[in-house]
Design a protein around this motif. Structure first.
Motif, PDB file in Angstrom:
ATOM      1  N   LEU A   1     110.360  76.581  27.684  1.00 58.18           N
ATOM      2  CA  LEU A   1     110.257  78.030  27.485  1.00 58.18           C
ATOM      3  C   LEU A   1     108.790  78.337  27.243  1.00 58.18           C
ATOM      4  N   ASP A   2     108.340  79.440  27.809  1.00 58.22           N
ATOM      5  CA  ASP A   2     106.961  79.843  27.657  1.00 58.22           C
ATOM      6  C   ASP A   2     106.606  80.051  26.176  1.00 58.22           C
ATOM      7  N   TYR A   3     105.403  79.595  25.788  1.00 58.64           N
ATOM      8  CA  TYR A   3     104.965  79.745  24.402  1.00 58.64           C
ATOM      9  C   TYR A   3     105.104  81.189  23.916  1.00 58.64           C
ATOM     10  N   TYR A   4     104.660  82.136  24.757  1.00 58.90           N
ATOM     11  CA  TYR A   4     104.639  83.530  24.286  1.00 58.90           C
ATOM     12  C   TYR A   4     106.037  84.103  24.088  1.00 58.90           C
ATOM     13  N   LEU A   5     106.990  83.607  24.859  1.00 59.83           N
ATOM     14  CA  LEU A   5     108.373  84.062  24.660  1.00 59.83           C
ATOM     15  C   LEU A   5     108.833  83.683  23.250  1.00 59.83           C
ATOM     16  N   LEU A   6     108.463  82.481  22.830  1.00 59.90           N
ATOM     17  CA  LEU A   6     108.874  82.024  21.498  1.00 59.90           C
ATOM     18  C   LEU A   6     108.116  82.781  20.411  1.00 59.90           C
ATOM     19  N   GLU A   7     106.810  82.945  20.622  1.00 63.18           N
ATOM     20  CA  GLU A   7     106.034  83.674  19.611  1.00 63.18           C
ATOM     21  C   GLU A   7     106.561  85.106  19.474  1.00 63.18           C
ATOM     22  N   ASN A   8     106.839  85.740  20.606  1.00 63.43           N
ATOM     23  CA  ASN A   8     107.377  87.104  20.550  1.00 63.43           C
ATOM     24  C   ASN A   8     108.728  87.157  19.852  1.00 63.43           C
ATOM     25  N   ALA A   9     109.528  86.120  20.081  1.00 66.24           N
ATOM     26  CA  ALA A   9     110.847  86.106  19.439  1.00 66.24           C
ATOM     27  C   ALA A   9     110.677  86.025  17.919  1.00 66.24           C
ATOM     28  N   ILE A  10     109.704  85.227  17.458  1.00 71.90           N
ATOM     29  CA  ILE A  10     109.458  85.159  16.009  1.00 71.90           C
ATOM     30  C   ILE A  10     109.040  86.540  15.511  1.00 71.90           C
ATOM     31  N   ARG A  11     108.125  87.168  16.248  1.00 71.32           N
ATOM     32  CA  ARG A  11     107.677  88.518  15.851  1.00 71.32           C
ATOM     33  C   ARG A  11     108.842  89.494  15.796  1.00 71.32           C
ATOM     34  N   ASN A  12     109.667  89.478  16.852  1.00 72.94           N
ATOM     35  CA  ASN A  12     110.806  90.409  16.910  1.00 72.94           C
ATOM     36  C   ASN A  12     111.702  90.248  15.708  1.00 72.94           C
ATOM     37  N   ILE A  13     112.038  88.992  15.416  1.00 70.07           N
ATOM     38  CA  ILE A  13     113.028  88.745  14.374  1.00 70.07           C
ATOM     39  C   ILE A  13     112.448  89.062  12.999  1.00 70.07           C
ATOM     40  N   LEU A  14     111.129  88.888  12.860  1.00 71.40           N
ATOM     41  CA  LEU A  14     110.509  89.092  11.539  1.00 71.40           C
ATOM     42  C   LEU A  14     109.846  90.453  11.354  1.00 71.40           C
ATOM     43  N   GLN A  15     109.922  91.299  12.397  1.00 70.98           N
ATOM     44  CA  GLN A  15     109.054  92.480  12.385  1.00 70.98           C
ATOM     45  C   GLN A  15     109.180  93.354  11.132  1.00 70.98           C
ATOM     46  N   ASN A  16     110.401  93.382  10.556  1.00 68.48           N
ATOM     47  CA  ASN A  16     110.567  94.263   9.386  1.00 68.48           C
ATOM     48  C   ASN A  16     110.049  93.642   8.109  1.00 68.48           C
ATOM     49  N   LYS A  17     109.668  92.366   8.167  1.00 70.90           N
ATOM     50  CA  LYS A  17     109.349  91.679   6.921  1.00 70.90           C
ATOM     51  C   LYS A  17     107.863  91.648   6.607  1.00 70.90           C
ATOM     52  N   GLY A  18     107.075  92.295   7.423  1.00 65.89           N
ATOM     53  CA  GLY A  18     105.650  92.394   7.099  1.00 65.89           C
ATOM     54  C   GLY A  18     104.789  91.422   7.877  1.00 65.89           C
ATOM     55  N   GLU A  19     103.552  91.853   8.130  1.00 64.78           N
ATOM     56  CA  GLU A  19     102.607  91.110   8.980  1.00 64.78           C
ATOM     57  C   GLU A  19     102.278  89.728   8.392  1.00 64.78           C
ATOM     58  N   GLU A  20     102.174  89.681   7.052  1.00 68.52           N
ATOM     59  CA  GLU A  20     101.783  88.441   6.406  1.00 68.52           C
ATOM     60  C   GLU A  20     102.786  87.318   6.706  1.00 68.52           C
ATOM     61  N   LEU A  21     104.055  87.684   6.589  1.00 66.86           N
ATOM     62  CA  LEU A  21     105.099  86.701   6.821  1.00 66.86           C
ATOM     63  C   LEU A  21     105.131  86.267   8.284  1.00 66.86           C
ATOM     64  N   VAL A  22     104.895  87.205   9.181  1.00 68.73           N
ATOM     65  CA  VAL A  22     104.852  86.883  10.607  1.00 68.73           C
ATOM     66  C   VAL A  22     103.760  85.849  10.836  1.00 68.73           C
ATOM     67  N   LYS A  23     102.594  86.091  10.210  1.00 68.91           N
ATOM     68  CA  LYS A  23     101.443  85.206  10.423  1.00 68.91           C
ATOM     69  C   LYS A  23     101.746  83.791   9.904  1.00 68.91           C
ATOM     70  N   ILE A  24     102.290  83.714   8.693  1.00 68.91           N
ATOM     71  CA  ILE A  24     102.614  82.403   8.116  1.00 68.91           C
ATOM     72  C   ILE A  24     103.538  81.630   9.047  1.00 68.91           C
ATOM     73  N   ASN A  25     104.547  82.325   9.566  1.00 64.68           N
ATOM     74  CA  ASN A  25     105.521  81.630  10.393  1.00 64.68           C
ATOM     75  C   ASN A  25     104.958  81.250  11.752  1.00 64.68           C
ATOM     76  N   ILE A  26     104.083  82.091  12.277  1.00 62.55           N
ATOM     77  CA  ILE A  26     103.478  81.716  13.564  1.00 62.55           C
ATOM     78  C   ILE A  26     102.548  80.517  13.358  1.00 62.55           C
ATOM     79  N   ASP A  27     101.853  80.485  12.221  1.00 62.94           N
ATOM     80  CA  ASP A  27     101.020  79.315  11.909  1.00 62.94           C
ATOM     81  C   ASP A  27     101.888  78.061  11.773  1.00 62.94           C
TER      82      ASP A  27
END
Ligand SMILES: Cc1ncc(C[n+]2csc(CCOP(=O)(O)OP(=O)(O)O)c2C)c(N)n1
Ligand code: SF4
Lengths: 565, 193
Positions: free
Chosen positions: B154-180
């Motif tokens: 699966l393309d990297y960006y598809l996965l990164e976007n999926a993390i963003r989608n699922i976490l979008q309501n939880k704040g930018e900080e949490l998105v960043k931690i999880n993407i890291d």
């Protein structure tokens, strides 16, 4: 103005075209849904007005989906939890009586609780579309038995739908409501754990308005006095041939031709998927009959039976179709399935079991290393039940073993090591009533431990028996303020337990509320000991919130940043 | 394209979140998907597993046929071995090495690890430590998601976007931690496969 009047129809059709275009566009998009959720979305889109249920794995997520759905909220669809499956079934029947579409959902053993209204609803018939969903649990992943609800449908003589995948689950709800209204009969939708808790892409359909509601033509239809019931029952019997015809014509039942007539395969519900998994090109060499709607389509079965040398029946559950085909004496053609050992008699199917039944080989992986230990479920760290049972164990140490009747919920895990506190778990509510019986047999004191939600599900009537009987029993109502085992749904008992006990007639001085915490252990043991010595009904209510729901609440409150995905 | 994956762990370790992210990415890639989850009884600290199937063709069974699993992804080392009979002879075993001990008879961890390391195609990493170093112990499951991502097709960006989608309501900080966390797992796998 005149132009307007002339062109109004064109205008309307244009507006509809735009609306449908949008709908179609939105329908192309697939939703990723659990089988349970597909049923819920299917119901919302089919004009549902109310869903009534008591939680139970694997059915819980149907109602939870409706409760969470913004759309359902805007459409004002009723979705509060019911006290038990019987009240859920009756409420749904009441909504059907008033002309609207209703659904009652439960796990398979819930249908035992709802059996009285369920069987009788086949005699009254339905008015607004009525679907009863029963979720079976072959292999008993989270249940005390693996009963097959299709037998209930057959017993009630009503049509049964058994989806083989998530899309069919979605589509069958609309079909089921239409069929229910056309035939004026409740329809049973039977699923199993594997479909209920498996996700797949589902395409939606245009959503329908709810029924306006209104009375049925025959105002006597729902009065099951013998004279009326006899007539209604004859009506039900007369409808059987139409149900069968519908099964024969149903697009959910399919006959697929096959070259090799040495074997014919009948596959019910999701058993179809396991069959197809064994043929990667999806081409089965044998004739196949897929059954997803009952009563069984007799004519198609006759065709496959006549043209093939042997029949293999694949069903995820009890051998219902197999038994019908085999008959009592089994004198016809060879029927292979669960009864002749081709397939194990118990447990859920899977692709490998079906491969073996087809005489096919399959790849095996490595053995599990022998040092791998089992990891049974256990009470959470900090669970209030743990502290309650520690106190109870100590209080009971003065008496001989085997006196603690229990019930179903997280607290049933106290049967396992290290607590090993309880001696029974049979069906919801049975703790109190079994304790009464054992006390009558001379086992004094006898103890019952029952959760708050289980108490309002079916413990109250047992408590009334105990009071009327003046039974020397001690009842612990374990109030963790939620229905924890199934994921923390609101408990009907919330804030009402003491009043219920007083109202039922338990003496005030024998009702105690204790806080199950280790720091109060000594005091709690003392109270339990005193009540064990009392020769009448005592109720002790250990009250402390489930740590899971507490954590969830706190997290929501403080929006803790470290929350994981 | 066809990938059959078993996600394993202990109730509460977040394997359903891994499934949800891969699922979202797969659907957005236009793939067919089936994912059998475990709810109920076994979630109370018991062993849990999820069968996740991705394919460019329609999928029949919700359960993976034994012996044909392409990847076992486990958030707990002993749990990774429980599903060996399901793993295909050329499949990958991808696991966290930090044990979750909630039973009295948990086997000797060295035995568990050497069994994993004896496996020809394996990735074993201390996802807990990696997540802790990034400042969020609770993202160990996302480290594991990263570690299995090179095997998903699966393309990297598809996965990164999926993390963003699922976490979008939880704040930018949490998105960043999880993407890291995701990237750290991915890096480990790329360097060790
Ligand atoms: C007839 C029936 N309906 C539903 C269930 C599913 N079920 C098992 S335990 C449980 C919840 C019990 O809640 P409670 O009594 O409050 O105990 P807790 O889990 O909170 O300790 C439910 C709904 C069942 N086993 N039988
Ligand atoms: S979910 Fe709640 S009631 Fe159940 S074991 Fe955990 S803390 Fe106890």
């Amino acid at each position: 103005m005149e132009w307007f009047a002339k062109n109004i129809e064109k205008l309307i059709s244009f507006v509809n075209y735009i609306r449908n275009f949008n709908q179609n566009k939105f329908m192309e998009h697939k939703l990723l849904l659990l089988g349970d959720e597909a049923i819920a979305q299917g119901a919302i889109d089919a004009g549902l007005s109310g869903i009534y249920a008591y939680p139970g794995t694997p059915s819980t997520e149907i109602t939870e989906y409706v409760q969470r759905s913004k759309e359902a909220h805007e459409k004002n669809i009723s979705s509060e939890w019911s006290a038990n499956e019987k009240t859920a079934m009756e409420t749904a029947l009441g909504m059907s009586y008033a002309g609207k579409r209703a659904m009652a959902c439960m796990k398979h053993v819930g249908l035992n609780v709802a059996a009285d209204p369920f069987i009788n609803s086949a005699i009254t018939g339905a008015h607004g579309g009525l679907i009863v969903v029963s979720a079976d649990d072959p292999s008993m992943h989270s249940s005390q038995n693996e009963q097959d609800s299709r037998f209930y449908g057959k017993f009630a003589m009503i049509p049964i739908l058994e989806p083989s995948n998530q899309q069919e689950a979605y589509d069958m709800v609309n079909y089921g409501f239409n069929f229910s209204e056309k035939m004026k009969i409740p329809v049973l939708l039977r699923i199993t754990t594997r479909l209920a808790h498996s996700r797949a892409g589902v395409k939606r359909n245009i959503s329908k308005e709810q029924n306006k509601g209104g009375l049925h033509d025959n105002l006597k239809q729902f009065i099951l006095l013998p004279a009326i019931a006899r007539k209604q029952y004859k009506d039900l019997l007369n409808k059987q041939s139409e149900f069968e015809k519908a099964s024969e014509e149903s697009s959910f039942n399919k006959y697929i031709a096959g070259e090799d007539k040495k074997l014919g395969i009948i596959a019910c519900g999701i058993a179809n998927n396991y069959l197809m998994e064994n043929y990667p090109d999806r081409k089965v060499p044998y004739p196949v009959l897929k059954i997803c709607q009952y009563p069984v389509p007799k004519k198609i079965i006759e065709k496959i039976y006549d043209e093939c040398d042997e029949i293999l029946v694949l069903e995820d559950g009890y051998p219902l179709v197999e038994e019908l085909l085999k008959g009592l004496l089994g004198k016809g053609k060879k029927i292979k399935g669960r009864l002749d050992g081709t397939i194990p008699r118990d447990g859920e199917l899977n692709p490998n079991i079906v491969a073996t039944a087809l005489g096919k080989d399959f790849t095996k992986g490595k053995e599990i290393p022998e040092f791998i230990a089992g990891r049974p479920p256990s009470l959470c760290r900090g669970c209030s039940h743990n502290d309650t049972f520690l106190a109870l164990n100590e209080a009971m140490s003065d008496y001989s073993k085997g006196r603690v009747f229990s019930d179903i919920g997280c607290y049933t895990l106290s049967a396992l090591k290290p607590l090993e506190s309880i001696n029974s778990c049979v069906d919801m509510g049975a703790s109190i009533t079994m304790a009464i019986g054992a006390a009558d047999a001379g086992m004094i004191p006898a103890v019952a431990t029952i959760g708050d939600s289980t108490f309002t599900h079916s413990g109250i009537t047992g408590l009334l028996d105990a009071v009327n009987n003046k039974s020397p029993i001690t009842i612990l109502i374990l109030d963790n303020l939620t229905t924890a085992m199934t994921g923390g749904q609101k408990s009907s008992a919330f804030g009402k337990i003491e009043d219920i006990c007083l109202g039922v007639g338990v003496e005030k001085e024998h009702i105690h509320i204790i806080k199950p915490l280790i720091k109060y252990h000594e005091g709690n043991v003392k109270i339990i000991k005193e009540e064990l010595a009392y020769k009448g009904v005592s109720v002790i209510i250990p009250r402390r919130e489930c740590v899971q729901t507490l954590n969830k609440r706190m997290r929501a409150k403080h929006k803790i940043k470290t929350v994981s995905l | 394209m066809k990938k059959d994956i078993i996600l394993a762990g202990v109730g509460g370790q977040g394997i359903l979140s891994i499934a949800a992210i891969i699922g979202t990415a797969a659907i957005n890639a236009g793939l067919f998907l089936k994912q059998a989850e475990v709810h109920g009884m076994s979630q109370r600290g018991g062993d849990v597993q999820s069968h996740l199937r991705l394919s460019s063709e329609e999928i029949a069974s919700d359960l993976i046929p034994g012996g044909l699993t392409d990847l076992i992804v486990s958030v707990e080392p002993m749990e990774s071995l429980r599903y060996l009979p399901m793993l295909s002879p050329d499949g990958w075993l991808i696991t966290n090495t930090e044990p979750f001990v909630n039973i009295p008879n948990y086997p000797d961890i060295n035995k568990v690890i050497s069994e994993i390391e004896a496996f020809p195609r394996h990735i074993a990493l201390n996802a807990e430590q990696i997540a802790k170093d990034l400042g969020s112990v609770r993202s160990a499951n996302i480290v594991m998601l990263g570690a299995c991502s090179p095997f998903l097709d699966l393309d990297y960006y598809l996965l990164e976007n999926a993390i963003r989608n699922i976490l979008q309501n939880k704040g930018e900080e949490l998105v960043k931690i999880n993407i890291d966390a995701f990237k750290a797992g991915l890096k480990f796998a790329e360097e060790n496969k």
